[in-house]
Design a protein around this motif. Sequence first.
Motif, PDB file in Angstrom:
ATOM      1  N   MET A   1       1.947  -2.488  -1.345  1.00  0.00           N
ATOM      2  CA  MET A   1       1.842  -3.074  -0.017  1.00  0.00           C
ATOM      3  C   MET A   1       0.950  -2.186   0.853  1.00  0.00           C
ATOM      4  O   MET A   1       0.790  -0.994   0.582  1.00  0.00           O
ATOM      5  CB  MET A   1       3.224  -3.187   0.634  1.00  0.00           C
ATOM      6  CG  MET A   1       4.236  -3.994  -0.170  1.00  0.00           C
ATOM      7  SD  MET A   1       3.803  -5.741  -0.341  1.00  0.00           S
ATOM      8  CE  MET A   1       3.199  -5.780  -2.033  1.00  0.00           C
TER       9      MET A   1
ATOM     10  N   ILE B   1      -0.202  -7.498   2.972  1.00  0.00           N
ATOM     11  CA  ILE B   1      -0.418  -7.563   1.526  1.00  0.00           C
ATOM     12  C   ILE B   1      -1.872  -7.965   1.343  1.00  0.00           C
ATOM     13  O   ILE B   1      -2.278  -9.064   1.738  1.00  0.00           O
ATOM     14  CB  ILE B   1       0.504  -8.577   0.825  1.00  0.00           C
ATOM     15  CG1 ILE B   1       1.951  -8.458   1.318  1.00  0.00           C
ATOM     16  CG2 ILE B   1       0.452  -8.365  -0.686  1.00  0.00           C
ATOM     17  CD1 ILE B   1       2.898  -9.462   0.668  1.00  0.00           C
TER      18      ILE B   1
ATOM     19  N   GLY C   1       7.033  -9.026  -0.945  1.00  0.00           N
ATOM     20  CA  GLY C   1       6.262  -9.014  -2.197  1.00  0.00           C
ATOM     21  C   GLY C   1       7.047  -9.610  -3.350  1.00  0.00           C
ATOM     22  O   GLY C   1       6.507 -10.359  -4.174  1.00  0.00           O
TER      23      GLY C   1
END
Length: 457
Positions: free
Chosen positions: A180, A186, A234
């Motif tokens: 990240m 992201i 994520g």
Amino acid sequence: MQLLAECGIKILHHEVLNLVKRNGIKVVGETAYFSEEQLMAWVKKAPSGFTVYARNPQYDMFLGGDKVEFAPGYGAPSVIEENGQVRPALMRDYVNFIKLFHQSKYHNINGGVVVQPTDMVSIKSRPVMFYLSLSGSDKCLMAGTGELNEAQTILEMAALAFGGKEELIRKPRVMTIINMNSPLIIDTNMLENMMEYVKIGQPVVIASCTMAGSTGPVTLAGTIALSNAEILTGIAVAQMIREGSPVLYGNQTTTADMKTGSIAIGSPEGALCYTISARLAKAYGLPCRGGGALSDAKSLSVQSGYESMMTLMATAQARTNFIIHSAGILDSYNSMSYEKFIVDLEIIGMVKRFIQGIHISQDTLAVQVIKEVGIGGHFLGTEHTMENCRKEPFLPEISLRGRVMTDPNELLAEHIQNRVEKMLAAYEKPALEKETDQKLVDVLVAKGFDPRPYIQL
């Protein structure tokens, strides 16, 4: 949860952003806003544990529960010599460390970016390094995260070597790290790599390395909350790409040094973050990554010893499932050291013995033996001692014990250097079918990643 609902997270990939939107997540521009219910519904689709398979089945790894596995370092562009001199890492160093990790009895996985060789263009190096680790070791495999074409080439080689993409989905072989970008981004490159690996079921470490005071709040509670938001997002995105994909909750958060702004990996704050992150992951029912034998020291030294022992002990005690940077790392991730690699193997052995604890049984309580020896006797010659002397105590390979008649610093350095040389001399390259090997080389050459200058290193 409040951060993700109110601040949101930026997703720099058009296709992934549309995927998130199609799954009912609020999207404004490039920013996605998750409610707690939405986020956790996707996080819960991730498996609580999974197996990574090696070319040699004796090295297969289960990641989950309280199982602890140790993994190589990642990304250092330099090597620190025994005398403290820093030099650029070379492909020869990469191959040497592949050999050393292959020889280590504590490691079931090899490869990745153990060092980043400076004698090869970075954007062409990852597939070559993957080939060298696949052909040079039959343990489980890490792969470096690079450009999209690098990821595609690596996975094409993995499919070729291990029976095709469907077989890779059935038996995952290759892990990589998806980082990240703190705070709350992201980026495109990481999402491209994530999509390639997740689509064919290869495990990804969803990692945040927030630095308290620079890329995160200076207070650890705030910085852990921030990194937790990034990691969970994520993981959710990975599950949207392919439901049930194996992922690791990978919090590598620590503090920034407030005097210099640089990362402080060998700090007590780092050890706290790695410990709390493991507890968070286990609370979510996820396997986790964190910590290592980490040090900001600039050479093999007292500092490198006490920092590495602290961070590795904290991480292992937290039962972190996957510990990258477990041997050799120095200088705030910037350098690897052959000598520290050997020292860290000793630390791993000591830590493993510590977390193993004490087994209680009639035999280990040894009441009958104590009675037989009696008051004022000794236990050195007993059959019980002979049976257990190689099982119960940790037996060091380089540490000094007992009386030493020469300079102890010189003797320890000699033990370390001898251990490096013996491990490299004992290395035997595991067999790889010649036809498969040639196909792998052909794929690399055709795609502009020529490994041939480095095969004989």
